[in-house]
Design a protein around this motif. Structure first.
Motif, PDB file in Angstrom:
ATOM      1  N   ILE A 139      61.353  70.597  29.884  1.00  0.00           N
ATOM      2  CA  ILE A 139      61.808  69.225  30.056  1.00  0.00           C
ATOM      3  C   ILE A 139      61.334  68.364  28.892  1.00  0.00           C
ATOM      4  CG2 ILE A 139      59.790  68.469  31.405  1.00  0.00           C
ATOM      5  CD1 ILE A 139      61.848  66.885  33.150  1.00  0.00           C
ATOM      6  N   ASP A 140      62.184  67.466  28.474  1.00  0.00           N
ATOM      7  CA  ASP A 140      61.862  66.475  27.440  1.00  0.00           C
ATOM      8  C   ASP A 140      61.696  65.138  28.154  1.00  0.00           C
ATOM      9  OD1 ASP A 140      61.714  64.661  25.378  1.00  0.00           O
ATOM     10  OD2 ASP A 140      63.577  65.282  24.399  1.00  0.00           O
ATOM     11  N   LEU A 141      60.478  64.657  28.223  1.00  0.00           N
ATOM     12  CA  LEU A 141      60.192  63.427  28.963  1.00  0.00           C
ATOM     13  C   LEU A 141      60.879  62.204  28.368  1.00  0.00           C
ATOM     14  CD1 LEU A 141      56.367  63.862  29.667  1.00  0.00           C
ATOM     15  CD2 LEU A 141      58.257  64.229  31.259  1.00  0.00           C
ATOM     16  N   GLN A 147      70.124  61.467  32.281  1.00  0.00           N
ATOM     17  CA  GLN A 147      71.402  62.135  32.541  1.00  0.00           C
ATOM     18  C   GLN A 147      71.455  63.551  31.964  1.00  0.00           C
ATOM     19  OE1 GLN A 147      71.180  58.953  31.467  1.00  0.00           O
ATOM     20  NE2 GLN A 147      71.915  57.869  33.292  1.00  0.00           N
ATOM     21  N   LYS A 148      70.534  63.882  31.048  1.00  0.00           N
ATOM     22  CA  LYS A 148      70.479  65.242  30.515  1.00  0.00           C
ATOM     23  C   LYS A 148      70.198  66.236  31.640  1.00  0.00           C
ATOM     24  CE  LYS A 148      68.032  68.182  27.182  1.00  0.00           C
ATOM     25  NZ  LYS A 148      67.030  68.233  26.080  1.00  0.00           N
ATOM     26  N   TYR A 149      69.400  65.824  32.606  1.00  0.00           N
ATOM     27  CA  TYR A 149      69.025  66.694  33.718  1.00  0.00           C
ATOM     28  C   TYR A 149      69.651  66.264  35.045  1.00  0.00           C
ATOM     29  CZ  TYR A 149      65.489  67.602  30.167  1.00  0.00           C
ATOM     30  OH  TYR A 149      64.863  67.890  28.985  1.00  0.00           O
ATOM     31  N   ILE A 185      67.460  55.223  30.164  1.00  0.00           N
ATOM     32  CA  ILE A 185      66.303  55.488  31.019  1.00  0.00           C
ATOM     33  C   ILE A 185      65.823  56.895  30.730  1.00  0.00           C
ATOM     34  CG2 ILE A 185      65.442  55.620  33.383  1.00  0.00           C
ATOM     35  CD1 ILE A 185      67.803  53.940  34.271  1.00  0.00           C
ATOM     36  N   ILE A 186      64.509  57.053  30.559  1.00  0.00           N
ATOM     37  CA  ILE A 186      63.941  58.374  30.293  1.00  0.00           C
ATOM     38  C   ILE A 186      63.023  58.796  31.450  1.00  0.00           C
ATOM     39  CG2 ILE A 186      64.098  58.090  27.790  1.00  0.00           C
ATOM     40  CD1 ILE A 186      61.101  57.488  27.741  1.00  0.00           C
ATOM     41  N   THR A 187      62.793  60.095  31.551  1.00  0.00           N
ATOM     42  CA  THR A 187      62.001  60.642  32.655  1.00  0.00           C
ATOM     43  C   THR A 187      60.598  60.068  32.701  1.00  0.00           C
ATOM     44  OG1 THR A 187      63.265  62.706  32.596  1.00  0.00           O
ATOM     45  CG2 THR A 187      61.107  62.768  33.673  1.00  0.00           C
ATOM     46  N   GLY A 199      67.546  69.645  37.844  1.00  0.00           N
ATOM     47  CA  GLY A 199      68.330  69.948  36.653  1.00  0.00           C
ATOM     48  C   GLY A 199      67.548  70.721  35.609  1.00  0.00           C
ATOM     49  N   ALA A 200      66.270  70.365  35.445  1.00  0.00           N
ATOM     50  CA  ALA A 200      65.447  71.018  34.416  1.00  0.00           C
ATOM     51  C   ALA A 200      65.032  72.424  34.836  1.00  0.00           C
ATOM     52  CB  ALA A 200      64.212  70.171  34.123  1.00  0.00           C
ATOM     53  N   SER A 201      64.832  72.625  36.140  1.00  0.00           N
ATOM     54  CA  SER A 201      64.354  73.923  36.619  1.00  0.00           C
ATOM     55  C   SER A 201      65.496  74.876  36.976  1.00  0.00           C
ATOM     56  CB  SER A 201      63.478  73.727  37.856  1.00  0.00           C
ATOM     57  OG  SER A 201      64.238  73.236  38.950  1.00  0.00           O
TER      58      SER A 201
END
Length: 354
Positions: A101-103, A108-110, A121-123, A186-188
């Motif tokens: 994951i890229d914090l 929306q990437k994940y 907005i970022i994680t 999404g990331a996992s």
């Protein structure tokens, strides 16, 4: 003679330490009983570990009032409310550790189901309550609707306007953790609850920690209570499936101790990753919040550093406090909507910090 003297000395030291521990346990019981009485609660459970060993673990009152079932600190499952956020943050930490994951990428990437907003907005912002996502409104905290998927839980708030430009302010948001659970999926590449079970709960032997499905039979699940005009009543019926990540898990105090010690010992990820989770974030103006990603951090009245999370829910309150330098973990949970489980619990830690 020398060997005999050494043995006698060890016996004396052991007896003294045992006596001192008994004094501390008696003091801890008195404190919890006082807080329980002041809160007029049905049941409490409290556990404390020092250097990875449980030195105090007791049940107080009743887990179920109607059936007169006592509280068992190793089995009785209470609603832990927002302590769920720290458990969810551990899942995020595993993804960070594995480079999955890229914090700082757009959420929306994940979580492509979540709509784009006026601002990116970022994680990292979502996990630190600085993304501008709103909290509960009106009676949403009393939701009784079942939400079968994480994405359906996003429907509650995802089309609402952000409260502010992400990174410019702090505003606590349980709904932000709804979004975080979608990001974790999404990331996992795995459903959120399965990922929590397989990657967090089972590796730490947290067998009493589960998502609370209201249509399921859950052994040793506590009843949920409130007070009305001085009388004990059942808390309102709620279904917390809309917010698994932010407040939907139930657990025992001893399971939370396992989690706290896993954080101290870096069992799930490295010290570097842990520091990312527990270090307070900074806003764009340089001001520091008191929240990292899933963990509050601060100092107690004696200047000792701690991190952890409190939790309030319908029919339950709790607190998890971790002292990293002293290697002390405190976990207290109740089946009372209004119990006093705040700063007074630092007194419980203080009893065992020597």
């Amino acid at each position: 003679m020398k060997k005999t003297a050494v043995i006698l000395l060890l016996v004396v030291i052991s007896t003294f330490c045992y006596a001192q521990l008994n004094i501390k346990v008696a003091e801890a019981k008195k404190l919890i009983e006082q807080l329980k009485e002041e809160s007029e609660s049905v049941g409490w459970t409290a556990s404390v570990s020092v250097n990875g060993e449980i030195v105090f673990s007791e049940g107080f009152g009743l887990g179920n009032y109607e059936q007169q079932v006592p509280v068992y600190p190793d089995k009785t499952k209470f609603r832990i409310g927002s302590i769920s956020k720290s458990l969810t943050a551990a899942a995020l930490g595993i993804l960070i550790e594995e480079g999955k994951i890229d914090l700082d990428a757009a959420v929306q990437k994940y979580a492509p189901y979540f709509p784009e907003k006026e601002y990116k907005i970022i994680t990292r912002q979502v996990a630190g309550h600085i993304a501008g996502i709103r909290h509960y409104r009106n009676e949403e905290f009393l939701s009784s609707k079942f939400y079968p998927t994480v994405n359906e839980g996003l429907d509650i708030f995802m089309n609402d306007t952000l409260l502010f430009e992400p990174g410019t302010n702090y505003s606590y948001s349980s709904y932000g953790f709804n979004l975080l659970s979608a990001i974790i999926e999404g990331a996992s590449g795995e459903e959120f609850l399965k990922y929590m079970k397989n990657q967090v709960f089972e590796p730490l032997d947290m067998h009493e920690t589960v998502a609370e499905y209201m249509d399921s039979l859950i052994v040793y699940r506590a009843g949920y209570y409130d007070m009305s005009n001085g009388k004990i009543i059942n808390a309102p019926y709620v279904d917390n499936s809309y917010k698994w990540a932010g407040g939907g898990f139930i657990s025992s105090s001893e399971d939370l101790i396992k989690f706290g010690n896993a954080m101290l010992d870096n069992k799930l990820f490295s010290e570097k990753t842990k520091q990312q989770l527990i270090t307070p974030q900074k806003l764009k103006n340089g001001k520091q919040t008191e929240y990292g990603m899933g963990f509050f951090s601060g100092t107690d009245a004696f200047g000792r550093e701690y991190y952890g999370h409190g939790g309030g829910s319908v029919g339950g309150c709790g607190n998890l406090i971790i002292y990293p330098k002293e290697k002390v973990v405190v976990a207290v949970i109740t089946n009372d909507s209004r119990a006093k489980v705040g700063n007074d619990l630092h007194k419980l830690a203080d009893i065992f910090i020597d």
